[in-house]
Scaffold this active site. Sequence first.
Site, PDB file in Angstrom:
ATOM      1  N   ASP A  27       5.810  -1.556  11.625  1.00 61.50           N
ATOM      2  CA  ASP A  27       4.577  -2.001  12.262  1.00 61.50           C
ATOM      3  C   ASP A  27       4.649  -1.627  13.737  1.00 61.50           C
ATOM      4  O   ASP A  27       5.426  -2.209  14.499  1.00 61.50           O
ATOM      5  CB  ASP A  27       4.419  -3.521  12.095  1.00 61.50           C
ATOM      6  CG  ASP A  27       3.138  -4.056  12.707  1.00 61.50           C
ATOM      7  OD1 ASP A  27       2.393  -3.269  13.328  1.00 61.50           O
ATOM      8  OD2 ASP A  27       2.885  -5.263  12.561  1.00 61.50           O
ATOM      9  N   TYR A  84      -9.340   4.684  22.529  1.00 59.83           N
ATOM     10  CA  TYR A  84      -8.733   5.605  21.557  1.00 59.83           C
ATOM     11  C   TYR A  84      -8.623   7.007  22.154  1.00 59.83           C
ATOM     12  O   TYR A  84      -7.578   7.658  22.050  1.00 59.83           O
ATOM     13  CB  TYR A  84      -9.548   5.645  20.268  1.00 59.83           C
ATOM     14  CG  TYR A  84      -9.033   6.672  19.284  1.00 59.83           C
ATOM     15  CD1 TYR A  84      -7.891   6.427  18.523  1.00 59.83           C
ATOM     16  CD2 TYR A  84      -9.669   7.911  19.135  1.00 59.83           C
ATOM     17  CE1 TYR A  84      -7.399   7.379  17.632  1.00 59.83           C
ATOM     18  CE2 TYR A  84      -9.189   8.861  18.250  1.00 59.83           C
ATOM     19  CZ  TYR A  84      -8.054   8.593  17.501  1.00 59.83           C
ATOM     20  OH  TYR A  84      -7.564   9.537  16.625  1.00 59.83           O
ATOM     21  N   ASN A  92       2.300   9.962  12.683  1.00 59.43           N
ATOM     22  CA  ASN A  92       0.877  10.026  12.383  1.00 59.43           C
ATOM     23  C   ASN A  92       0.179   8.677  12.522  1.00 59.43           C
ATOM     24  O   ASN A  92      -1.036   8.614  12.667  1.00 59.43           O
ATOM     25  CB  ASN A  92       0.703  10.572  10.949  1.00 59.43           C
ATOM     26  CG  ASN A  92      -0.690  10.401  10.417  1.00 59.43           C
ATOM     27  OD1 ASN A  92      -1.631  11.047  10.866  1.00 59.43           O
ATOM     28  ND2 ASN A  92      -0.852   9.499   9.449  1.00 59.43           N
ATOM     29  N   LYS A 113       0.829  -1.199   0.000  1.00 59.20           N
ATOM     30  CA  LYS A 113       0.000   0.000   0.000  1.00 59.20           C
ATOM     31  C   LYS A 113       0.865   1.251   0.000  1.00 59.20           C
ATOM     32  O   LYS A 113       0.511   2.267  -0.602  1.00 59.20           O
ATOM     33  CB  LYS A 113      -0.924  -0.009   1.214  1.00 59.20           C
ATOM     34  CG  LYS A 113      -2.022  -1.080   1.145  1.00 59.20           C
ATOM     35  CD  LYS A 113      -2.921  -1.014   2.356  1.00 59.20           C
ATOM     36  CE  LYS A 113      -4.023  -2.071   2.268  1.00 59.20           C
ATOM     37  NZ  LYS A 113      -4.915  -2.047   3.464  1.00 59.20           N
ATOM     38  N   LYS A 128      -5.067   9.209  22.905  1.00 61.51           N
ATOM     39  CA  LYS A 128      -4.766  10.554  22.427  1.00 61.51           C
ATOM     40  C   LYS A 128      -4.509  11.514  23.596  1.00 61.51           C
ATOM     41  O   LYS A 128      -3.666  12.407  23.508  1.00 61.51           O
ATOM     42  CB  LYS A 128      -5.914  11.065  21.556  1.00 61.51           C
ATOM     43  CG  LYS A 128      -6.110  10.271  20.271  1.00 61.51           C
ATOM     44  CD  LYS A 128      -4.941  10.475  19.327  1.00 61.51           C
ATOM     45  CE  LYS A 128      -4.330   9.228  18.777  1.00 61.51           C
ATOM     46  NZ  LYS A 128      -3.259   9.445  17.793  1.00 61.51           N
TER      47      LYS A 128
END
Length: 336
Positions: free
Chosen positions: A98, A208, A124, A74, A212
């Site tokens: 990874d 999640y 990112n 990808k 953050k």
Amino acid sequence: MVNLNPFTYFHLPADFLGSFLASQFTTLPYPDADFKGQTIIVTGANVGLGLEAARHFVRLGASKVILGCRNKEKGDGAKRVIEVTTGRMNVVEVWQVDLSSYESVRHFCDRASKLERLDAVVENAGIATPTYEEAEGMESTITVNVISTFLMALLLLPKLRSDALKYNITPRLTIVASDAHEQASFREQFAPVIFTALKSSKYQSDRYNVSKLLEILTVRELGPAMTSSGKPKVILNTLTPGFCRSELMRHAAFPLNLLGWIGKLLIGRSTEMGSRTLVAAACAGEDTHGSYMTDCKVKDPSKWVRSEKGKEAQKRTYKELLGVLEEIEPGVTKNI
């Protein structure tokens, strides 16, 4: 009956919605900084924000842009897209990494240490999963978004500082966080050992958001620690790209997937618009060091982060995270 009230379902602070919507409808400045001669690493760069940021770096003259991707195939596809749309060849390189594997992070950073120069690192890569999975003995979101992210940061700091001296530059180290940190319930803050409590499926829906939040808390501690070390200057910052039409929520379960789809349709930023925040952070000034950015400018994170409880949790999580990183890579915290 499913509760679709956004303030309760998403755990939104009372003052969040107004500023969030204002931000979403803010047109961000189109990147025009000069990256000529620079080497830049962007992780999670095969799609979405990372791809668009990498495309900007190439367009703006960078000599080498490294796409750090879990799936090299990808990544190769992203490279071709960037080359076709910018008309610049032999600039983009695809490196496999990874973040669910500490050994993969080590290998990637070892390879990066051998680059001729390194000017900026934009971390990112991240995941958001509704199901509990483990990676390296920890819940996978925390492994990828927090532990591996800062393992990479500390492993790359010596290279960034070395090149700061060699080329008389001020490198940047950018961690892509999110305004989702404002939605974190962070029940683990009350546990005797926070990272032990995070190894649980009990509050997976909050994981999640917590990841953050931990990124922001860590940057707020790590930035001053880097400064007080007396070592060559590297600007460390973190940011929210806003709510974007990216693939981050592709694994979300009902009703979050439905709410997310509607939200993206109505107010979502394009990934190109969101990527402008990443590019801005990668060339931002010293005022952003140790700070959080919104809409390409320094902005205070949530009120909770700035509260006494937040400050206490910040010091605890930072100390614990450094201990975790030392277990993974003995001596790595000396790089601070």
